[in-house]
Design a protein around this motif. Structure first.
Motif, mmCIF file in Angstrom:
data_model
loop_
_atom_site.group_PDB
_atom_site.id
_atom_site.type_symbol
_atom_site.label_atom_id
_atom_site.label_comp_id
_atom_site.label_asym_id
_atom_site.label_seq_id
_atom_site.Cartn_x
_atom_site.Cartn_y
_atom_site.Cartn_z
ATOM 1 N N VAL A 30 -53.218 15.288 23.212
ATOM 2 C CA VAL A 30 -53.940 14.428 24.155
ATOM 3 C C VAL A 30 -55.350 14.967 24.402
ATOM 4 O O VAL A 30 -56.324 14.210 24.413
ATOM 5 N N ALA A 31 -55.467 16.286 24.573
ATOM 6 C CA ALA A 31 -56.773 16.897 24.851
ATOM 7 C C ALA A 31 -57.741 16.703 23.685
ATOM 8 O O ALA A 31 -58.888 16.280 23.888
ATOM 9 N N LEU A 102 -60.198 15.719 12.077
ATOM 10 C CA LEU A 102 -61.038 16.025 13.244
ATOM 11 C C LEU A 102 -61.637 17.428 13.133
ATOM 12 O O LEU A 102 -62.749 17.668 13.620
ATOM 13 N N LEU A 103 -60.942 18.339 12.476
ATOM 14 C CA LEU A 103 -61.519 19.654 12.223
ATOM 15 C C LEU A 103 -62.717 19.541 11.282
ATOM 16 O O LEU A 103 -63.763 20.152 11.514
ATOM 17 N N SER A 123 -65.835 25.700 18.979
ATOM 18 C CA SER A 123 -64.779 26.682 18.704
ATOM 19 C C SER A 123 -63.464 26.238 19.346
ATOM 20 O O SER A 123 -62.390 26.434 18.756
ATOM 21 N N LEU A 124 -63.526 25.628 20.511
ATOM 22 C CA LEU A 124 -62.306 25.138 21.163
ATOM 23 C C LEU A 124 -61.716 23.955 20.408
ATOM 24 O O LEU A 124 -60.493 23.874 20.218
ATOM 25 N N TRP A 125 -62.565 23.022 19.978
ATOM 26 C CA TRP A 125 -62.065 21.886 19.205
ATOM 27 C C TRP A 125 -61.413 22.375 17.919
ATOM 28 O O TRP A 125 -60.349 21.901 17.528
ATOM 29 N N ALA A 126 -62.062 23.332 17.251
ATOM 30 C CA ALA A 126 -61.529 23.864 15.997
ATOM 31 C C ALA A 126 -60.193 24.576 16.238
ATOM 32 O O ALA A 126 -59.256 24.421 15.450
ATOM 33 N N ALA A 127 -60.106 25.321 17.318
ATOM 34 C CA ALA A 127 -58.855 26.025 17.631
ATOM 35 C C ALA A 127 -57.732 25.029 17.921
ATOM 36 O O ALA A 127 -56.601 25.208 17.444
ATOM 37 N N MET A 128 -58.028 23.979 18.679
ATOM 38 C CA MET A 128 -57.007 22.970 18.969
ATOM 39 C C MET A 128 -56.533 22.302 17.679
ATOM 40 O O MET A 128 -55.328 22.127 17.462
#
Length: 152
Positions: A30-31, A102-103, A123-128
């Motif tokens: 969801v995030a 999305l990555l 970095s947060l988007w990539a980690a998710m």
């Protein structure tokens, strides 16, 4: 000390069980979906489902001019991706593929559009996305249902 370790081990075991992990992966889906969905909605005419706002082409010509694609290609491609992949993530359908897409978008944005935004945003988007690629959609996903129906 041994009693503390036993309690810790029990807590870790509970947190790592299928339901808590499934809930965490659902929240993660969801995030990440929310980030890209909201961005996609800024590219379309308000009140429409998928009619691209003409101003978006100007934005890609000016602000996002570092992209290696012409706006005539990048705008529809980006608008499509920012709507379809978040919807798939919400459903937990093709989770790994959608998170991978999305990555890739995150890395393109990082490299060509906002190179100074790695820390803390990209970095947060990539980690998710990486967690979803590795773990999948979890228990509360259509991917899990499909596996169950296939007998795995």
């Amino acid at each position: 000390m041994a009693k503390m370790m036993t309690l810790y081990d029990r807590a870790v075991s509970i947190a790592g069980a299928r339901v808590p992990e499934g809930l965490a992966l659902l929240l993660l889906r969801v995030a990440l979906a929310g980030v890209f969905w909201r961005s996609g909605r800024t590219k379309v005419v308000e009140g429409s489902w998928f009619r691209i706002n003409p101003d978006t082409y100007d934005l890609f010509r000016t602000e996002f001019s570092g992209l290696p694609l012409a706006p005539s290609i990048a705008v529809p491609l980006t608008s499509f991706a920012e709507h379809v992949f978040p919807m798939l993530l919400l459903l937990g359908l093709a989770t790994r593929f959608s998170a991978g897409a999305l990555l890739v978008m995150t890395l393109v944005i990082q490299i060509f559009v906002f190179p100074d935004a790695w820390w803390p945003v990209h970095s947060l988007w990539a980690a998710m996305a990486a967690v979803l690629i590795v773990r999948g959609g979890g228990l509360f996903s259509l991917d899990a249902l499909a596996l169950k129906l296939r007998g795995r």
